[in-house]
Design a protein around this motif. Structure first.
Motif, short mmCIF file in Angstrom:
data_model
loop_
_atom_site.label_atom_id
_atom_site.label_comp_id
_atom_site.label_asym_id
_atom_site.label_seq_id
_atom_site.Cartn_x
_atom_site.Cartn_y
_atom_site.Cartn_z
N GLU A 19 64.27 -47.56 81.78
CA GLU A 19 63.23 -48.04 80.88
C GLU A 19 63.88 -49.06 79.94
O GLU A 19 65.05 -48.93 79.57
CB GLU A 19 62.66 -46.88 80.06
CG GLU A 19 61.83 -45.92 80.87
CD GLU A 19 60.53 -46.55 81.35
OE1 GLU A 19 59.92 -47.32 80.59
OE2 GLU A 19 60.17 -46.28 82.50
N PRO A 20 63.13 -50.08 79.53
CA PRO A 20 63.70 -51.11 78.65
C PRO A 20 64.30 -50.54 77.36
O PRO A 20 65.35 -51.01 76.91
CB PRO A 20 62.51 -52.01 78.34
CG PRO A 20 61.59 -51.83 79.50
CD PRO A 20 61.76 -50.41 79.93
N ARG A 21 63.68 -49.54 76.78
CA ARG A 21 64.23 -48.96 75.56
C ARG A 21 65.57 -48.28 75.82
O ARG A 21 66.46 -48.32 74.97
CB ARG A 21 63.26 -47.96 74.94
CG ARG A 21 62.05 -48.62 74.36
CD ARG A 21 61.12 -47.63 73.74
NE ARG A 21 59.88 -48.28 73.39
CZ ARG A 21 58.86 -47.68 72.88
NH1 ARG A 21 58.89 -46.39 72.65
NH2 ARG A 21 57.76 -48.35 72.58
N ALA A 22 65.72 -47.68 76.98
CA ALA A 22 67.01 -47.06 77.33
C ALA A 22 68.08 -48.13 77.50
O ALA A 22 69.23 -47.92 77.10
CB ALA A 22 66.87 -46.23 78.62
N VAL A 23 67.71 -49.26 78.08
CA VAL A 23 68.65 -50.37 78.23
C VAL A 23 69.12 -50.85 76.86
O VAL A 23 70.32 -51.02 76.62
CB VAL A 23 68.02 -51.53 79.03
CG1 VAL A 23 68.92 -52.76 79.01
CG2 VAL A 23 67.73 -51.10 80.46
N LEU A 24 68.17 -51.03 75.94
CA LEU A 24 68.53 -51.48 74.59
C LEU A 24 69.41 -50.46 73.88
O LEU A 24 70.37 -50.82 73.19
CB LEU A 24 67.27 -51.77 73.76
CG LEU A 24 66.43 -52.95 74.22
CD1 LEU A 24 65.16 -53.06 73.38
CD2 LEU A 24 67.21 -54.25 74.19
N HIS A 47 63.12 -57.33 82.06
CA HIS A 47 62.24 -58.34 82.64
C HIS A 47 61.09 -58.70 81.69
O HIS A 47 60.57 -59.80 81.77
CB HIS A 47 61.70 -57.86 83.98
CG HIS A 47 62.79 -57.54 84.95
ND1 HIS A 47 63.61 -58.50 85.50
CD2 HIS A 47 63.24 -56.36 85.43
CE1 HIS A 47 64.49 -57.94 86.29
NE2 HIS A 47 64.29 -56.64 86.27
N ASP A 48 60.72 -57.79 80.83
CA ASP A 48 59.69 -58.07 79.83
C ASP A 48 60.27 -59.01 78.78
O ASP A 48 61.36 -58.76 78.26
CB ASP A 48 59.22 -56.76 79.18
CG ASP A 48 58.21 -57.00 78.10
OD1 ASP A 48 58.63 -57.09 76.92
OD2 ASP A 48 57.01 -57.07 78.42
N GLN A 49 59.56 -60.07 78.45
CA GLN A 49 60.11 -61.09 77.55
C GLN A 49 60.49 -60.53 76.19
O GLN A 49 61.53 -60.87 75.65
CB GLN A 49 59.10 -62.23 77.37
CG GLN A 49 59.64 -63.35 76.49
CD GLN A 49 58.76 -64.57 76.50
OE1 GLN A 49 58.28 -64.98 77.55
NE2 GLN A 49 58.54 -65.15 75.35
N GLY A 50 59.67 -59.67 75.62
CA GLY A 50 59.97 -59.11 74.31
C GLY A 50 61.26 -58.30 74.31
O GLY A 50 62.09 -58.43 73.40
#
Length: 105
Positions: A19-24, A47-50
């Motif tokens: 998940e993007p939050r896990a990546v961050l 992949h999501d721009q934000g």
């Protein structure tokens, strides 16, 4: 930290995605010189721009702290390219990135 990186590598080997939050969150935990390549790899996962913008800001801050300035400049150019059609968004984003890197110890 080592367990988190190992888990990430296992997920990637099995063909999964984080998940993007896990990546961050994983990016936030990386602090050593050798972590730059992993941070860049993680940035490619977003992949999501934000989320990509936030990840890019974190990698640029890391690069400035660790004096990897050529990588920071490269990422700033990527940001510029993403916002070439929206000058106001580019100015706001560059102000945010610069303010984060200026306040670093």
């Amino acid at each position: 930290m080592a367990d988190a990186v190992d888990t990430y590598e296992e997920i990637k080997e099995s063909g999964g995605d984080l998940e993007p939050r896990a990546v961050l969150s994983l990016m936030e935990c990386l602090h050593s010189e050798r972590d730059l390549s992993l941070m860049l790899q993680l940035l490619e996962e977003l992949h999501d721009q934000g989320y990509w913008i936030e990840g890019c800001r974190r990698v640029i801050s890391f690069c400035v702290r660790k004096k990897h300035l050529s990588t920071a400049v490269h990422l700033l150019k990527q940001l510029k390219d993403k916002f070439c059609d929206d000058e106001l968004a580019a100015v706001v984003l560059f102000d945010e990135v610069c303010s984060c890197t200026v306040s670093l110890p």
